[in-house]
Write an enzyme that holds these catalytic residues in place. Structure first.
Site, short mmCIF file in Angstrom:
data_model
loop_
_atom_site.label_atom_id
_atom_site.label_comp_id
_atom_site.label_asym_id
_atom_site.label_seq_id
_atom_site.Cartn_x
_atom_site.Cartn_y
_atom_site.Cartn_z
N HIS A 46 -15.48 -10.65 64.93
CA HIS A 46 -14.65 -9.99 63.91
C HIS A 46 -13.38 -9.46 64.56
CE1 HIS A 46 -18.08 -9.02 60.82
NE2 HIS A 46 -18.14 -10.26 61.29
N GLU A 48 -11.97 -6.57 64.47
CA GLU A 48 -12.12 -5.26 65.11
C GLU A 48 -12.81 -5.37 66.46
OE1 GLU A 48 -13.21 -4.56 60.66
OE2 GLU A 48 -13.21 -6.23 62.09
#
Length: 144
Positions: A46, A48
């Site tokens: 992801h 993040e």
């Protein structure tokens, strides 16, 4: 957030769910990422997670307490957990995620006082732009 949105657009162009993220330390971007789940065949890739890893590498430390993560969509539970474990000071996100949000919409991992750290959450920054990009992506997928 504008830089995170540019990274989300890059993810969109690569047929990834369009989420972008940057970690800022003292006014400088020290980590960035965009979703690469499909490209890397990795469900943990992801935006993040990639941005946090890059920031830790850049700064040479595992804790990011004096950093801010900007991300276009509310972090999922996994990414919210990573924000807690890396002791991020603040997470700023654009659009909420009513289906999988880990920072207030579905779960509130970031503020859970049973954990060893709580992350300040600021939501709604460039919300319309972030929300539109993700809506366009999924609308296009449904139409195909």
């Amino acid at each position: 957030m504008a830089r995170a949105l540019m990274l989300a657009e890059q993810a969109y162009e690569e047929n990834e769910v369009p989420v972008g993220a940057v970690v800022v330390h003292r006014g400088q971007i020290v980590g960035k990422g965009y979703n690469q789940v499909e490209r890397l065949n990795d469900p943990t890739a992801h935006a993040e997670m990639l941005a946090i890893s890059a920031a830790c590498e850049t700064l040479g430390q595992k804790y990011l307490s004096d950093c801010t993560l900007y991300v276009t969509i509310e972090p999922c539970p996994m990414c919210s957990g990573a924000a807690v474990w890396s002791k991020l000071g603040t997470v700023v996100f654009g659009a909420a995620d009513a289906r999988a949000g880990g920072s207030g919409s579905v779960f509130n991992i970031s503020a859970n006082n049973k954990l060893n750290h709580q992350v300040e959450i600021i939501q709604g920054v460039m919300e319309a732009e972030c929300e539109q990009l993700i809506k366009d992506f999924f609308r296009e997928r449904r139409d195909q």
